[in-house]
Design an enzyme around this catalytic site. Structure first.
Site, PDB file in Angstrom:
ATOM      1  N   VAL A  57      53.717  69.216  59.656  1.00 23.50           N
ATOM      2  CA  VAL A  57      54.966  68.498  59.396  1.00 23.50           C
ATOM      3  C   VAL A  57      54.903  67.637  58.146  1.00 23.50           C
ATOM      4  O   VAL A  57      55.939  67.210  57.631  1.00 23.50           O
ATOM      5  CB  VAL A  57      55.383  67.620  60.598  1.00 23.50           C
ATOM      6  N   ASN A  83      57.660  64.488  67.491  1.00 25.10           N
ATOM      7  CA  ASN A  83      56.601  63.822  68.243  1.00 25.10           C
ATOM      8  C   ASN A  83      55.266  63.798  67.504  1.00 25.10           C
ATOM      9  O   ASN A  83      54.408  62.968  67.820  1.00 25.10           O
ATOM     10  CB  ASN A  83      56.429  64.526  69.589  1.00 25.10           C
ATOM     11  N   SER A 140      57.133  54.004  68.930  1.00 18.39           N
ATOM     12  CA  SER A 140      56.045  53.469  69.748  1.00 18.39           C
ATOM     13  C   SER A 140      56.300  51.996  70.009  1.00 18.39           C
ATOM     14  O   SER A 140      56.982  51.313  69.231  1.00 18.39           O
ATOM     15  CB  SER A 140      54.709  53.634  69.025  1.00 18.39           C
ATOM     16  N   TYR A 154      49.659  52.914  61.585  1.00 16.92           N
ATOM     17  CA  TYR A 154      50.391  53.499  62.710  1.00 16.92           C
ATOM     18  C   TYR A 154      51.615  52.648  63.047  1.00 16.92           C
ATOM     19  O   TYR A 154      52.725  53.161  63.210  1.00 16.92           O
ATOM     20  CB  TYR A 154      49.467  53.615  63.919  1.00 16.92           C
ATOM     21  N   ALA A 155      51.424  51.343  63.137  1.00 17.96           N
ATOM     22  CA  ALA A 155      52.540  50.449  63.443  1.00 17.96           C
ATOM     23  C   ALA A 155      53.625  50.539  62.374  1.00 17.96           C
ATOM     24  O   ALA A 155      54.823  50.575  62.686  1.00 17.96           O
ATOM     25  CB  ALA A 155      52.037  49.010  63.584  1.00 17.96           C
ATOM     26  N   ALA A 156      53.214  50.591  61.106  1.00 14.97           N
ATOM     27  CA  ALA A 156      54.182  50.685  60.018  1.00 14.97           C
ATOM     28  C   ALA A 156      54.963  51.994  60.092  1.00 14.97           C
ATOM     29  O   ALA A 156      56.185  52.023  59.889  1.00 14.97           O
ATOM     30  CB  ALA A 156      53.467  50.574  58.676  1.00 14.97           C
ATOM     31  N   THR A 237      67.162  53.020  71.002  1.00 12.22           N
ATOM     32  CA  THR A 237      65.733  53.151  71.266  1.00 12.22           C
ATOM     33  C   THR A 237      65.482  52.882  72.742  1.00 12.22           C
ATOM     34  O   THR A 237      65.805  51.805  73.251  1.00 12.22           O
ATOM     35  CB  THR A 237      64.902  52.163  70.424  1.00 12.22           C
TER      36      THR A 237
END
Length: 247
Positions: A57, A83, A140, A154-156, A237
């Site tokens: 992806v 995902n 997330s 990951y958070a960003a 969300t």
């Protein structure tokens, strides 16, 4: 009405696999895309309704080939579930910001965030032509609040998915396309198992429902958002975290 056709990325394992199983269970044809093992995973889910395609992806050409292949085979693309994602660990722990190498930072954003953008961009013309579409992007809890176990990259990336999805929802709502997010908390998957078990036990003790979630529970939320029952929801969300984070 003809059978809906869905594409689920990161579908060979974990949440993506559970989503593919759930959508197939309600009668959708599901194209399961992953970097590897997609065909094997699809054969184990439902040989009649599922097909596996190896795809990257983060690579524009690979994404275009994936979507073109789906439309050539089925004549449509109705549902997209983004995902695919990674959350690198080092010795079972995240890297602090000052210890994060640029290639690792870039890889996480390329797969998690840019991959979501590329998949949406490729799918939209086909949904728009049909006057109907459902896009669900996996964010997330780490994109909604502070996280002690995931890296800043990951958070960003997951926070970026939330912002991207809101803008996209506004742009395509008039075309009959909804765009929503599911933000899982701590879910019992291989990704969660990449940290010491004591870490997951400590997190579970702080969750109001007193346990980790399951991939099937996340898949149920996705299934709702792509259904006709969610036709008037867009830019939303859904937090699936057992009450650990409450907006």
């Amino acid at each position: 009405m003809s059978m809906r056709v869905a594409v689920v990325t990161g579908a060979a394992r974990g949440i993506g696999l559970a989503v593919a199983q759930r959508l197939a269970s309600v009668g959708m044809k599901v194209v399961m895309a992953d970097l590897r093992d997609a065909a094997q995973a699809a054969s184990m889910v439902n040989r009649d309704l599922c097909a596996g395609v190896d795809a990257d992806v983060s690579d524009e050409a690979s994404v275009q080939q994936l979507v073109a292949g789906v439309v050539a085979r089925y004549g449509r693309l109705d549902v997209l579930v983004n995902n695919a994602g990674i959350s690198p660990k080092h010795g079972g722990r995240k890297a602090r910001v000052e210890d994060t190498a640029l290639p690792e930072w870039q890889s996480v954003l390329d797969i998690n965030l840019t991959g979501t953008f590329l998949m949406c961009r490729a799918a939209l013309p086909h949904m728009r032509a049909a006057g109907w579409g459902r896009i669900v992007n996996l964010s997330s809890q780490a994109g909604r609040s502070r996280s002690a176990v995931t890296g800043a990259h990951y958070a960003a990336s997951k926070a970026g998915i939330l912002g991207f999805s809101r803008i996209l929802a506004e742009e395509v709502g008039g075309d009959g396309i909804t765009v929503n997010c599911v933000a899982p908390g701590r879910i019992a998957t291989a990704m969660a198992a990449a940290v010491p078990e004591t870490v997951n036990q400590e997190i579970a003790a702080r969750i109001p429902l007193a346990r980790l979630g399951t991939a099937a529970e996340v898949a149920d939320a996705v299934s709702f958002l792509v259904s006709e029952q969610a036709a008037y929801l867009t830019g939303v969300t859904l937090d699936v975290n057992g009450g650990y984070f409450m907006a």
